[in-house]
Design a protein around this motif. Structure first.
Motif, PDB file in Angstrom:
ATOM      1  N   CYS A 172     -71.114 -34.772  13.754  1.00 23.81           N
ATOM      2  CA  CYS A 172     -72.449 -34.243  14.490  1.00 23.81           C
ATOM      3  C   CYS A 172     -72.013 -32.762  14.878  1.00 23.81           C
ATOM      4  N   GLN A 173     -71.401 -31.918  14.753  1.00 19.64           N
ATOM      5  CA  GLN A 173     -71.842 -30.643  15.183  1.00 19.64           C
ATOM      6  C   GLN A 173     -71.473 -30.220  16.519  1.00 19.64           C
ATOM      7  N   GLN A 174     -70.972 -30.854  17.612  1.00 21.84           N
ATOM      8  CA  GLN A 174     -70.737 -31.368  18.464  1.00 21.84           C
ATOM      9  C   GLN A 174     -69.425 -30.077  18.659  1.00 21.84           C
ATOM     10  N   ILE A 175     -69.495 -29.240  19.009  1.00 21.10           N
ATOM     11  CA  ILE A 175     -67.745 -27.931  19.684  1.00 21.10           C
ATOM     12  C   ILE A 175     -67.002 -28.965  20.008  1.00 21.10           C
ATOM     13  N   LEU A 176     -65.880 -28.821  19.727  1.00 22.47           N
ATOM     14  CA  LEU A 176     -64.370 -29.690  20.441  1.00 22.47           C
ATOM     15  C   LEU A 176     -63.652 -28.626  20.710  1.00 22.47           C
ATOM     16  N   GLY A 177     -63.657 -27.734  20.592  1.00 18.84           N
ATOM     17  CA  GLY A 177     -62.457 -26.170  21.218  1.00 18.84           C
ATOM     18  C   GLY A 177     -62.514 -25.179  20.387  1.00 18.84           C
ATOM     19  N   TRP A 178     -61.150 -24.704  19.641  1.00 21.89           N
ATOM     20  CA  TRP A 178     -61.203 -23.753  18.727  1.00 21.89           C
ATOM     21  C   TRP A 178     -60.072 -23.389  18.246  1.00 21.89           C
ATOM     22  N   ARG A 179     -59.880 -22.696  17.470  1.00 24.78           N
ATOM     23  CA  ARG A 179     -58.560 -22.643  16.515  1.00 24.78           C
ATOM     24  C   ARG A 179     -57.990 -21.360  16.578  1.00 24.78           C
ATOM     25  N   TYR A 180     -57.128 -20.705  17.042  1.00 23.04           N
ATOM     26  CA  TYR A 180     -56.226 -19.638  17.382  1.00 23.04           C
ATOM     27  C   TYR A 180     -56.136 -18.882  16.002  1.00 23.04           C
ATOM     28  N   GLU A 181     -56.700 -18.614  15.781  1.00 19.60           N
ATOM     29  CA  GLU A 181     -56.542 -17.157  14.537  1.00 19.60           C
ATOM     30  C   GLU A 181     -55.120 -16.465  14.598  1.00 19.60           C
ATOM     31  N   ARG A 182     -55.183 -15.735  15.725  1.00 24.44           N
ATOM     32  CA  ARG A 182     -54.564 -14.413  16.188  1.00 24.44           C
ATOM     33  C   ARG A 182     -53.943 -14.898  17.775  1.00 24.44           C
ATOM     34  N   ALA A 183     -52.739 -14.221  17.373  1.00 26.69           N
ATOM     35  CA  ALA A 183     -52.630 -13.549  19.028  1.00 26.69           C
ATOM     36  C   ALA A 183     -52.347 -12.505  19.489  1.00 26.69           C
ATOM     37  N   TYR A 184     -52.636 -11.230  20.067  1.00 23.04           N
ATOM     38  CA  TYR A 184     -51.982 -10.214  20.272  1.00 23.04           C
ATOM     39  C   TYR A 184     -50.474  -9.791  20.833  1.00 23.04           C
ATOM     40  N   ASP A 185     -50.230 -10.765  21.810  1.00 18.47           N
ATOM     41  CA  ASP A 185     -49.531 -10.623  22.615  1.00 18.47           C
ATOM     42  C   ASP A 185     -47.683 -11.630  22.109  1.00 18.47           C
ATOM     43  N   GLN A 186     -46.911 -11.043  21.716  1.00 20.24           N
ATOM     44  CA  GLN A 186     -46.368 -11.315  21.072  1.00 20.24           C
ATOM     45  C   GLN A 186     -45.578 -13.067  21.382  1.00 20.24           C
ATOM     46  N   SER A 187     -45.444 -12.696  23.136  1.00 18.21           N
ATOM     47  CA  SER A 187     -44.956 -14.213  23.377  1.00 18.21           C
ATOM     48  C   SER A 187     -46.497 -15.727  23.504  1.00 18.21           C
ATOM     49  N   GLN A 188     -47.282 -14.687  22.916  1.00 21.70           N
ATOM     50  CA  GLN A 188     -48.155 -16.236  22.679  1.00 21.70           C
ATOM     51  C   GLN A 188     -48.340 -16.854  21.008  1.00 21.70           C
ATOM     52  N   LYS A 189     -47.464 -15.559  20.230  1.00 26.84           N
ATOM     53  CA  LYS A 189     -47.190 -15.269  18.960  1.00 26.84           C
ATOM     54  C   LYS A 189     -47.702 -17.090  18.060  1.00 26.84           C
ATOM     55  N   TYR A 190     -46.475 -18.333  19.293  1.00 24.85           N
ATOM     56  CA  TYR A 190     -46.586 -19.547  18.584  1.00 24.85           C
ATOM     57  C   TYR A 190     -47.411 -20.634  18.539  1.00 24.85           C
ATOM     58  N   LYS A 191     -48.883 -19.917  19.320  1.00 24.65           N
ATOM     59  CA  LYS A 191     -50.918 -20.589  18.831  1.00 24.65           C
ATOM     60  C   LYS A 191     -50.755 -20.522  17.634  1.00 24.65           C
ATOM     61  N   GLU A 192     -50.695 -19.606  17.278  1.00 19.41           N
ATOM     62  CA  GLU A 192     -50.932 -19.218  15.613  1.00 19.41           C
ATOM     63  C   GLU A 192     -51.477 -20.307  15.218  1.00 19.41           C
ATOM     64  N   GLY A 193     -52.172 -20.341  14.849  1.00 18.36           N
ATOM     65  CA  GLY A 193     -53.383 -21.488  13.650  1.00 18.36           C
ATOM     66  C   GLY A 193     -53.118 -22.795  13.911  1.00 18.36           C
ATOM     67  N   LYS A 194     -52.819 -23.060  15.158  1.00 23.33           N
ATOM     68  CA  LYS A 194     -53.091 -24.057  16.024  1.00 23.33           C
ATOM     69  C   LYS A 194     -54.302 -24.288  17.304  1.00 23.33           C
ATOM     70  N   TYR A 195     -54.825 -25.606  16.977  1.00 20.54           N
ATOM     71  CA  TYR A 195     -56.089 -25.845  17.366  1.00 20.54           C
ATOM     72  C   TYR A 195     -56.498 -26.637  18.990  1.00 20.54           C
ATOM     73  N   ILE A 196     -57.239 -25.782  19.609  1.00 20.21           N
ATOM     74  CA  ILE A 196     -57.025 -26.716  21.033  1.00 20.21           C
ATOM     75  C   ILE A 196     -58.695 -27.774  21.349  1.00 20.21           C
ATOM     76  N   LEU A 197     -58.332 -28.735  21.295  1.00 20.32           N
ATOM     77  CA  LEU A 197     -59.529 -30.023  21.717  1.00 20.32           C
ATOM     78  C   LEU A 197     -59.571 -29.947  23.291  1.00 20.32           C
ATOM     79  N   GLU A 198     -61.369 -30.384  23.746  1.00 21.46           N
ATOM     80  CA  GLU A 198     -61.126 -30.364  25.074  1.00 21.46           C
ATOM     81  C   GLU A 198     -61.500 -31.425  24.854  1.00 21.46           C
ATOM     82  N   ARG A 199     -60.552 -31.963  25.967  1.00 19.30           N
ATOM     83  CA  ARG A 199     -60.782 -33.517  26.588  1.00 19.30           C
ATOM     84  C   ARG A 199     -61.950 -34.666  26.583  1.00 19.30           C
ATOM     85  N   ALA A 200     -62.522 -33.091  27.435  1.00 14.66           N
ATOM     86  CA  ALA A 200     -64.127 -34.306  27.807  1.00 14.66           C
ATOM     87  C   ALA A 200     -64.574 -34.367  26.575  1.00 14.66           C
ATOM     88  N   ARG A 201     -64.844 -33.371  25.835  1.00 17.17           N
ATOM     89  CA  ARG A 201     -65.536 -33.721  24.310  1.00 17.17           C
ATOM     90  C   ARG A 201     -64.458 -34.814  23.919  1.00 17.17           C
TER      91      ARG A 201
END
Length: 110
Positions: A76-105
């Motif tokens: 249906c093309q509803q926006i659901l969240g986002w995907r982390y393509e790249r993290a610039y901070d070294q401590s956030q690298k674990y998010k790369e390639g992972k997905y955020i889905l918003e609970r309200a959607r």
């Protein structure tokens, strides 16, 4: 236009698009429940299905600058969240390639 291929997820705890009810992710793929999106609580997933990705976009989030792609429901093309393509901070690298889905959607079955 052709047929739309939809992947079905088995088991209990399947998250589905709130608008069209197509499967998006399994509770077994949740990495963390401690995230927030545009609409409130959000979950970090390792794997999602039945999505389309938007273009790369640099976005300044709560944890710093990231390159992300918005996630849209492939049905249906509803926006659901986002995907982390790249993290610039070294401590956030674990998010790369992972997905955020918003609970309200999403709706959760099981």
């Amino acid at each position: 236009m052709g047929l739309l291929f939809v992947e079905r997820l088995e088991g209990e705890g399947v998250f589905r698009c709130r608008r069209c009810r197509v499967d998006a992710a399994s509770k077994d793929a949740i990495i963390s429940r401690d995230f927030y999106g545009r609409t409130g609580r959000a979950y970090l997933f390792d794997h999602v299905v039945n999505i389309c990705l938007g273009p790369n976009e640099d976005r300044n989030l709560a944890t710093g600058l990231h390159t992300v792609n918005d996630i849209y429901c492939s049905c249906c093309q509803q926006i659901l969240g986002w995907r982390y393509e790249r993290a610039y901070d070294q401590s956030q690298k674990y998010k790369e390639g992972k997905y955020i889905l918003e609970r309200a959607r999403m709706v959760k079955d099981g």
